[in-house]
Design an enzyme around this catalytic site. Structure first.
Site, PDB file in Angstrom:
ATOM      1  N   ASP A 154      -0.393  13.556  22.091  1.00  0.00           N
ATOM      2  CA  ASP A 154       0.709  13.350  21.100  1.00  0.00           C
ATOM      3  C   ASP A 154       0.293  13.839  19.568  1.00  0.00           C
ATOM      4  O   ASP A 154       1.363  14.079  18.993  1.00  0.00           O
ATOM      5  CB  ASP A 154       1.056  11.717  21.008  1.00  0.00           C
ATOM      6  CG  ASP A 154       1.723  11.183  22.304  1.00  0.00           C
ATOM      7  OD1 ASP A 154       1.896  11.921  23.136  1.00  0.00           O
ATOM      8  OD2 ASP A 154       1.936  10.090  22.038  1.00  0.00           O
TER       9      ASP A 154
ATOM     10  N   ALA B  36      -3.223   9.590  21.902  1.00  0.00           N
ATOM     11  CA  ALA B  36      -2.620   9.810  22.949  1.00  0.00           C
ATOM     12  C   ALA B  36      -3.179  11.086  23.741  1.00  0.00           C
ATOM     13  O   ALA B  36      -2.411  11.810  24.076  1.00  0.00           O
ATOM     14  CB  ALA B  36      -1.536   9.531  23.363  1.00  0.00           C
TER      15      ALA B  36
ATOM     16  N   ASP C 120       0.811  -1.286  -0.083  1.00  0.00           N
ATOM     17  CA  ASP C 120       0.003  -0.013   0.080  1.00  0.00           C
ATOM     18  C   ASP C 120       0.647   1.267   0.170  1.00  0.00           C
ATOM     19  O   ASP C 120       0.562   2.202  -0.610  1.00  0.00           O
ATOM     20  CB  ASP C 120      -0.848   0.042   1.367  1.00  0.00           C
ATOM     21  CG  ASP C 120      -2.145  -1.060   1.018  1.00  0.00           C
ATOM     22  OD1 ASP C 120      -2.543  -1.380  -0.140  1.00  0.00           O
ATOM     23  OD2 ASP C 120      -2.570  -1.506   2.175  1.00  0.00           O
ATOM     24  N   GLY C 121       1.893   1.178   0.782  1.00  0.00           N
ATOM     25  CA  GLY C 121       3.130   2.201   0.735  1.00  0.00           C
ATOM     26  C   GLY C 121       3.401   2.603  -0.712  1.00  0.00           C
ATOM     27  O   GLY C 121       3.653   3.963  -1.104  1.00  0.00           O
TER      28      GLY C 121
ATOM     29  N   ASN D  29      -4.126   8.811   2.273  1.00  0.00           N
ATOM     30  CA  ASN D  29      -4.581   8.017   3.563  1.00  0.00           C
ATOM     31  C   ASN D  29      -4.901   9.086   4.600  1.00  0.00           C
ATOM     32  O   ASN D  29      -5.899   9.207   5.212  1.00  0.00           O
ATOM     33  CB  ASN D  29      -3.025   7.459   3.993  1.00  0.00           C
ATOM     34  CG  ASN D  29      -3.288   5.891   3.702  1.00  0.00           C
ATOM     35  OD1 ASN D  29      -3.967   5.492   2.897  1.00  0.00           O
ATOM     36  ND2 ASN D  29      -2.188   5.203   4.199  1.00  0.00           N
TER      37      ASN D  29
ATOM     38  N   ARG E 132      -4.738  18.516  23.767  1.00  0.00           N
ATOM     39  CA  ARG E 132      -3.520  18.263  24.166  1.00  0.00           C
ATOM     40  C   ARG E 132      -3.223  16.743  24.368  1.00  0.00           C
ATOM     41  O   ARG E 132      -3.866  15.964  24.970  1.00  0.00           O
ATOM     42  CB  ARG E 132      -3.558  18.738  25.944  1.00  0.00           C
ATOM     43  CG  ARG E 132      -3.179  20.219  25.881  1.00  0.00           C
ATOM     44  CD  ARG E 132      -3.356  20.642  27.385  1.00  0.00           C
ATOM     45  NE  ARG E 132      -3.319  21.927  27.244  1.00  0.00           N
ATOM     46  CZ  ARG E 132      -4.258  22.832  27.389  1.00  0.00           C
ATOM     47  NH1 ARG E 132      -5.458  22.369  26.917  1.00  0.00           N
ATOM     48  NH2 ARG E 132      -4.072  24.425  27.424  1.00  0.00           N
TER      49      ARG E 132
END
Ligand code: NAP
Length: 264
Positions: free
Chosen positions: A151, A186, A49-50, A122, A149
């Protein structure tokens, strides 16, 4: 028909490319070309897929795409290397169904007032450039929604929903649905800070604006990633242009999901 190939950088993919060209040689219906200037009508991605993401960024929205997966079954590639003969036969005989997948379109505005138009098949990902917390005000359709706030944030397309978005528990969205999905990486949720802590799926006419508080952030657009300084905002919506895939055989999306994530 003018065709081009984009390969993953490994011997197996190069060998598949060689075999494909050999099987097609002498057939004057097809001609291999190289480079966007030659305007191929069909781009064959050989890899994962990359590799398909790379092909789409190299050739853009003009051609149709089809993939041969030289690793595991992918979301963008339909054909297994063992099926090379069937694939060549299908190229010759079958009128493909052309399906169109929506992208994420965004405009990155810097504090100095520059605008950079970008898109991703994507997703767009933003993270702080250092390990400290990303702080971003999220506006939806011009109205303040939350201050994030954590990651990072992901804005994914439907076909990108099975990639990074899925790893952060975002929903899988069928690519026929014109939508973008905003997912958290996160987030901090405690008595001081609060986010919705769920992924949001927004329809075609909705706009997400991310007002960036950090002086330096990392922006990812599919495979490309870069550190950006002085980003003020990023406005995202469903892209106006779609990526066209030539389906020479049936491989329903949910079957692909099942094979990729459940049965193998
Ligand atoms: P990579 O880190 O080498 O590979 C990431 C994996 O994501 C590969 O297994 C790739 O499949 C798979 N993938 C790509 N697009 C997909 C899709 N639409 N649905 C399901 N799986 C998909 O990076 P890469 O090959 O350059 O691909 C870039 C993508 O990696 C980004 O767009 C992002 O979605 C993804 N990514 C995921 C995570 C995560 O899940 N935690 C973190 C960073 C980036 P193939 O092996 O078939 O190429």
């Amino acid at each position: 028909m003018k065709m081009a190939t984009v390969l993953r950088n490994d011997d197996y993919s190069r060998e598949m490319d060689r075999l494909l060209r050999q099987k097609i040689s002498g057939n004057d219906k097809f001609r291999f070309v190289e480079g966007k200037e030659e305007e191929p009508e069909l781009v064959i991605s050989i890899g994962g897929d990359g590799t398909l993401l790379e092909a789409v960024h190299e050739y853009g929205f003009g051609p149709q795409y089809v993939g041969i997966h030289t690793g595991h079954l992918g979301f963008y590639a339909d054909w297994h290397p063992d099926e090379l003969d069937e694939f060549v036969e299908a190229l010759n005989q079958v009128q493909p169904l052309v399906v169109e997948y929506p992208c994420v379109e965004c405009c990155i505005t810097t504090v100095s007032g520059e605008h950079h138009a970008k898109w991703a098949l994507n997703e767009l990902v933003i993270r702080n450039a250092s390990l400290s917390t990303l702080v971003t005000c999220v506006f939806i359709n011009g109205e303040e929604f939350e201050t994030f706030r954590g990651d990072g944030l992901i804005v994914s397309s439907p076909s990108g929903s099975t990639a990074y978005n899925k790893a952060v528990d975002g929903a899988i969205v069928h690519p026929s649905i014109e939508a973008i999905q905003l997912s958290e990486i996160a987030s901090i949720n405690n008595q001081a800070y609060r986010t919705i802590n769920s992924s949001l799926v927004l329809p075609q006419h909705h706009v997400v604006e991310l007002i960036v508080m950090n002086p330096e952030i990392m922006i990812g657009l599919d495979r490309e990633q870069a550190v950006w300084k002085g980003v003020r905002s990023i406005v995202c919506h469903v892209g106006r242009q779609k990526v066209k895939f030539a389906r020479y055989k049936k491989l329903p999306f949910w079957r692909r999901v099942r094979k990729s994530f459940i049965t193998g």
